[in-house]
Design a protein around this motif. Structure first.
Motif, PDB file in Angstrom:
ATOM      1  N   ASP A 111       0.827  -1.201   0.000  1.00  0.00           N
ATOM      2  CA  ASP A 111       0.000   0.000   0.000  1.00  0.00           C
ATOM      3  C   ASP A 111       0.865   1.257   0.000  1.00  0.00           C
ATOM      4  O   ASP A 111       0.563   2.225  -0.681  1.00  0.00           O
ATOM      5  N   LEU A 112       1.959   1.196   0.783  1.00  0.00           N
ATOM      6  CA  LEU A 112       2.821   2.370   0.880  1.00  0.00           C
ATOM      7  C   LEU A 112       3.434   2.693  -0.480  1.00  0.00           C
ATOM      8  O   LEU A 112       3.422   3.844  -0.929  1.00  0.00           O
ATOM      9  N   ASN A 131       2.281   1.776  -3.381  1.00  0.00           N
ATOM     10  CA  ASN A 131       1.210   2.193  -4.286  1.00  0.00           C
ATOM     11  C   ASN A 131       0.765   3.621  -4.009  1.00  0.00           C
ATOM     12  O   ASN A 131       0.459   4.375  -4.934  1.00  0.00           O
ATOM     13  N   ALA A 132       0.743   3.994  -2.718  1.00  0.00           N
ATOM     14  CA  ALA A 132       0.389   5.376  -2.374  1.00  0.00           C
ATOM     15  C   ALA A 132       1.394   6.317  -3.025  1.00  0.00           C
ATOM     16  O   ALA A 132       1.029   7.358  -3.569  1.00  0.00           O
ATOM     17  N   GLY A 133       2.675   5.926  -2.988  1.00  0.00           N
ATOM     18  CA  GLY A 133       3.712   6.737  -3.618  1.00  0.00           C
ATOM     19  C   GLY A 133       3.483   6.858  -5.114  1.00  0.00           C
ATOM     20  O   GLY A 133       3.609   7.932  -5.698  1.00  0.00           O
ATOM     21  N   ARG A 134       3.100   5.748  -5.742  1.00  0.00           N
ATOM     22  CA  ARG A 134       2.866   5.779  -7.195  1.00  0.00           C
ATOM     23  C   ARG A 134       1.716   6.709  -7.530  1.00  0.00           C
ATOM     24  O   ARG A 134       1.790   7.476  -8.483  1.00  0.00           O
ATOM     25  N   ILE A 135       0.643   6.629  -6.727  1.00  0.00           N
ATOM     26  CA  ILE A 135      -0.512   7.486  -7.010  1.00  0.00           C
ATOM     27  C   ILE A 135      -0.168   8.948  -6.780  1.00  0.00           C
ATOM     28  O   ILE A 135      -0.657   9.836  -7.462  1.00  0.00           O
ATOM     29  N   ASP A 136       0.722   9.208  -5.805  1.00  0.00           N
ATOM     30  CA  ASP A 136       1.135  10.589  -5.557  1.00  0.00           C
ATOM     31  C   ASP A 136       2.179  11.066  -6.567  1.00  0.00           C
ATOM     32  O   ASP A 136       2.663  12.188  -6.470  1.00  0.00           O
ATOM     33  N   GLY A 137       2.556  10.219  -7.502  1.00  0.00           N
ATOM     34  CA  GLY A 137       3.435  10.668  -8.581  1.00  0.00           C
ATOM     35  C   GLY A 137       4.921  10.524  -8.294  1.00  0.00           C
ATOM     36  O   GLY A 137       5.738  11.162  -8.939  1.00  0.00           O
ATOM     37  N   LEU A 138       5.291   9.707  -7.304  1.00  0.00           N
ATOM     38  CA  LEU A 138       6.715   9.481  -7.080  1.00  0.00           C
ATOM     39  C   LEU A 138       7.240   8.521  -8.151  1.00  0.00           C
ATOM     40  O   LEU A 138       6.539   7.585  -8.530  1.00  0.00           O
ATOM     41  N   SER A 139       8.499   8.746  -8.587  1.00  0.00           N
ATOM     42  CA  SER A 139       9.078   7.829  -9.558  1.00  0.00           C
ATOM     43  C   SER A 139       9.479   6.552  -8.819  1.00  0.00           C
ATOM     44  O   SER A 139       9.573   6.536  -7.590  1.00  0.00           O
ATOM     45  N   ARG A 174      12.358   7.230  -6.631  1.00  0.00           N
ATOM     46  CA  ARG A 174      12.007   7.909  -5.366  1.00  0.00           C
ATOM     47  C   ARG A 174      11.379   6.926  -4.408  1.00  0.00           C
ATOM     48  O   ARG A 174      11.645   6.933  -3.208  1.00  0.00           O
TER      49      ARG A 174
END
Lengths: 278, 653
Positions: free
Chosen positions: A170-171, A173-181, A184
């Protein structure tokens, strides 16, 4: 720590551990005390503590006067730190890929990397030497860094992949949704969470590299690329061995690795007991 | 007389039929429904027929009322108009924008009237206030408040409410909506503030607050709300709209009490004040109930037909409100050999709260991840706002997701957690600060902004996770079982919070849960999934009252529906289902005899489990306290009109 042990069992467990500690520390202890004694005293009574009667700096004087010794230390540090850096970086990245992405041959790749743990790299010495000669890397520190990186990677990938699987999806995926590469996500979300595992890998990787005699002797025996362990060998002759100097050199060689160990030990303990406590 | 045919006799259809029956402008000529419903005694004598097409060709009505399930609205409406009838259709107009557009085009081509059933638009007081205010013309000043001097039990109720919701938020949304309807302008800024006037509420809650809304046409709105024993009852109910040409207000009798609930729904008089003219008082004494609102709706329908009212804007609104937020076309997902999602087709409308529900392993979370872009669909298309997004990265899909495990970044403070997405998108610091502060205000997170996730409780972490989603102002919110990790009390509070957010933000939300209670309480529409396939889609009450098969019937409703062998009870072979509340229990006589095997007393209701020789364990739900002993012999009777019949494959007959 919920299970209550009876006093007898506690004492027994501590006795076993203390005995093991004594056995493990004994050679180190003998090296350190004898490095402060005169040559005569070493042979007269190897187990005696350094006293005003037998105390002698001569070993350290010899080692420090031998001007190249600082260079040996420098070489050892460069090789160890550089190898460690690459093992951790590439090991963690490979582990992330293996644990995070589904691709064809994922399991096979993991097994292939883990196989490296079981096959000693020294079996390939001749081939490695031929490669180094062919690429002109003999007598360079680069040769050592490359070999040690290859040697450390399998265990690093194996341990880190297991730890990275435990990082919450989840963590990431949360990063992916927030646009982290993906980089990152790897560097700023996943790496901090597997820090204890990284420390464990660091310690397990660092000590064999620092202590290695084999590859420096074969790949980089030149004066300007000698490591501490190899450098200490100059005092061991075919007919005469300068024991004071050898022991002093070895005592000195313990210090840097001890410091590195202490830095990562807090993390190491967290890594070993992760999941065990709480 | 308008010859009228009513198709679909659910709650709305029956009320409409009664409205036509009572209104002399209409002549109710036919009723269409697939099964025989319970009709109001006033409608005795009307026959119900099953086939819509036959009824249409035979009766040639002037008006067709379509109150069927939403998926048949568009087809029935077009058929009716092609047959020369006007159409009244329950909301929504259709299930897709294309269908809605087709109905509107058909209406224009045939010169027919289409009225869509927005019942609240016929609430007289508010529509009057809105229309009178619009007639005066903007820019407007809105002065609205609702202060309640509460004490004793009402103060207790307020304190309970304030565990989750502050007074200005509680009703504020409705009033902002009224403001929006009057100005027709876009709100550009909201400023709010609150004061804590009581020690009896949480330190981060406030029991008095007011806010101002600034609109882009220059209008300004003010709304104030306060609850508690300290509130003044002077000017506690102000409903005032001021414009350059005058003002419209709702007037209260001087005797009204501020904590009396009827006060707030009753809007006795509307006073229209025009500059240089005497004031006009409009009596609004008659507050209509549901049936009466339906009758007003139909009276409007009659006027639309007889007076040839132009309904273009009305129809465009209906199409607009249907604009589809998300569309899944034949989406399939396989992991290795296993097919977890099997060709799912689904549309989610703009502003809709859609819940995916099903047992664990049914693929609901996978479907959500496919929508988010965290998993790739093996086949099929995903459309967001009409654009295919199969190959678009999650961050570029303009959606936000709230995870079961919160998934907060452990190394960042609450503020940075919430602002990260905007920072990644390259927004300025000021924009990020404004957005995070606004979201923090909505979720009462201000005191926690500089803490790290490790220093927060579970409920607070979930609020931060929701805040992180709000900050991005996404087109689509995705919730992946967000309440599963919370304890029971927090779960209810957070559920209410999510429902309130949906009302406030009017955003499209998709919510995944295995808990049918969450699904029933939150959803506008529920999608029931089993083994990667959609079993049924519909509103909570549609699924409850009209399950398509035994799976949906068993899944929706708690305690579970009882299933009995149909043949032994004189029905067609298969199974019949009856909900526990529709079984009556008696010690003396009844259809089925059984032995009580367990009794659960819940205070408000009592659940009796009785074992029957052939039908197995049957659950009976009784309201109030009842004394039945285990092993006692009892008789159960089925309420015949509440029976659902299923065939051997489990599909509804």
């Amino acid at each position: 720590m919920s299970a209550r042990l009876s006093p007898a069992r506690t004492i027994a467990a501590h006795a076993v551990l203390l005995t093991y500690t004594l056995i493990a520390l004994f050679p180190v202890f003998v090296i350190v005390i004898n490095s402060f004694k005169s040559r005569k005293a070493i042979f007269a009574d190897p187990l005696a503590l350094p006293m005003p009667g037998n105390f002698d700096w001569v070993g350290y004087e010899t080692v420090l006067k031998q001007g190249d010794f600082f260079l040996y230390f420098q070489n050892s540090l460069i090789v160890t730190v550089a190898s460690l850096f690459f093992v951790l970086l590439f090991g963690a990245m490979a582990a992330f890929a293996l644990s995070e992405y589904r691709f064809k041959g994922n399991t096979l790749m993991g097994l292939y990397l883990a196989l490296g743990i079981m096959i000693p790299i020294r079996l390939g010495t001749v081939a490695i030497l031929e490669m180094m000669v062919a690429s002109g890397l003999v007598n360079t520190l680069t040769a050592l860094v490359l070999v040690y990186t290859a040697q450390g990677l399998p265990l690093a990938v194996f341990i880190l992949a297991e730890f990275m699987k435990s990082v919450s999806d989840d963590l990431k995926n949360a990063g992916r949704i927030d646009g982290l590469s993906e980089y990152r996500i790897f560097f700023s979300l996943v790496l901090p969470l597997v820090r204890p595992a990284m420390a464990t890998v660091a310690v397990f990787t660092m000590i064999p590299i620092w202590n290695d005699l084999w590859f420096p002797l074969i790949l980089a025996p030149a004066e300007e690329t000698k490591t501490v362990t190899l450098g200490a060998q100059v005092f061991i002759g075919q007919f005469v061995t300068n024991w004071n100097a050898v022991l002093a050199a070895l005592s000195l060689a313990i210090v840097p690795v001890l410091i590195l160990y202490l830095i990562s030990s807090r993390q190491l303990i967290r890594g070993i007991t992760a999941g065990a406590v709480k | 007389m308008i010859r009228t045919l009513v198709a679909g006799l659910g709650t709305m259809g029956r009320s409409h039929a009664l409205a036509y029956h009572r209104n002399p402008a209409f002549d109710l000529v036919g009723l269409v429904n697939r099964s025989m419903p319970n009709l109001d005694p006033e409608l005795d004598g009307y026959t119900v027929e099953p086939d819509f097409k036959q009824a249409l060709t035979r009766l040639k009505p002037d008006l067709v009322n379509i109150s069927t399930y939403s998926d048949s609205h568009a087809d029935y409406a077009c058929k009716a108009m092609e047959a020369g009838a006007h159409v009244f259709v329950e909301k929504p107009l259709a299930t897709t924008v294309a269908d809605a557009r087709r109905v509107v085009d058909c209406a224009k081509a045939n010169g027919r009237k289409v009225v869509i059933g927005y019942i609240l638009r016929h609430h007289p007081s508010w529509t009057r206030l809105i229309s009178e205010a619009r007639a005066l013309g903007g820019p407007f000043v809105f002065r609205l408040n609702l202060n309640q001097q509460s004490s004793g039990p009402t103060w207790e109720v307020h304190k309970t409410l304030m565990q989750t919701t502050s007074p200005i938020v509680d009703c504020g949304v409705h009033y902002v909506d009224v403001m929006c309807q009057i100005t027709d302008a876009k709100p550009v800024e909201v400023r709010g503030m609150g004061v804590r006037l009581s020690q009896e509420i949480a330190p981060d809650m406030y029991n008095y607050g007011h806010f101002q809304v600034l609109f882009d046409d220059g209008s300004v709105g003010w709304y104030e709300a306060g609850w508690g024993p300290m509130m003044s009852d002077t000017a506690f109910f102000v409903k005032d709209v001021v414009s350059p040409k005058g003002a419209v207000s709702i007037r209260m009798p001087e005797s009204a009490r501020s904590d009396d609930h009827d006060t707030h729904t009753k809007t006795s008089t509307i006073r229209v004040h025009r500059v240089g003219q005497p004031d006009e008082d409009l009596s609004m004494a008659d507050e209509p109930g549901h049936q009466e609102l339906c009758e007003r709706e139909q009276a409007y329908m009659a006027r639309a037909i007889l007076e040839d009212i132009d309904l273009t804007r009305h129809m465009e609104d209906a199409v607009q409100s249907l604009a589809i937020a998300l569309e899944l076309k034949n989406v399939t997902k396989t992991f290795g050999q296993t097919e977890v999602i099997k060709g799912v087709d689904l549309t989610v409308n703009d502003g809709e709260f859609c819940v995916f529900v099903g047992p664990s392993g049914c693929g609901k979370s996978t479907l959500l991840r496919i929508i988010a872009g965290l998993e790739d669909a093996t086949a099929g298309d995903i459309l967001l706002d009409g654009k295919r997004v199969n190959d678009v990265a999650p961050a570029k899909r303009e959606l936000a997701m709230v995870f079961q495990s919160y998934a907060l970044y452990p190394h960042l403070t609450v503020r940075d957690n919430m602002g990260l997405a905007l920072k990644q998108a390259g927004q300025s610091k000021a924009t990020i600060a404004a957005a995070t502060d606004k979201a923090a205000g909505m979720l009462s997170l201000q005191p926690l902004m500089d803490r790290r996730p490790a220093e927060l409780s579970g409920g607070q972490r979930q609020r931060v996770a929701i805040g992180r989603a709000i900050v991005r102002k996404p087109k689509l919110f995705l919730f992946d079982e967000p309440l599963s990790n919370l304890d029971a009390a927090l779960r209810v509070a957070t559920r209410i919070e999510i429902a309130r957010l949906h009302r406030d933000l009017k955003a499209t939300m998709i919510y995944v849960t295995h808990d049918q209670v969450e699904a029933m309480t939150l959803a506008d529409r529920i999608v029931v999934l089993r083994a990667g396939k959609v079993e049924q889609v519909g509103s909570p009450m549609e699924l409850y009252n009209n399950p398509a098969n035994t799976f949906v019937a068993g899944f929706i409703g708690s305690p579970q529906m009882n299933f009995l062998d149909a043949a032994t009870l004189g029905f067609l072979p298969g199974r019949i289902g009856i909900r526990p509340e529709h079984l009556t229990i008696s010690r003396d006589s009844g259809e089925l005899s059984g032995q009580i095997s367990h009794v659960e007393k819940l205070g408000g209701e009592t659940l009796v489990y009785a074992r029957h020789a052939t039908h197995g364990l049957l659950t009976v739900r009784l309201f109030g306290e009842h004394d039945y002993a285990v092993d006692e012999e009892v008789y159960l009777t089925l309420q015949r009109d509440r029976i659902f019949q299923f065939d051997a494959d489990g599909n509804r007959r």
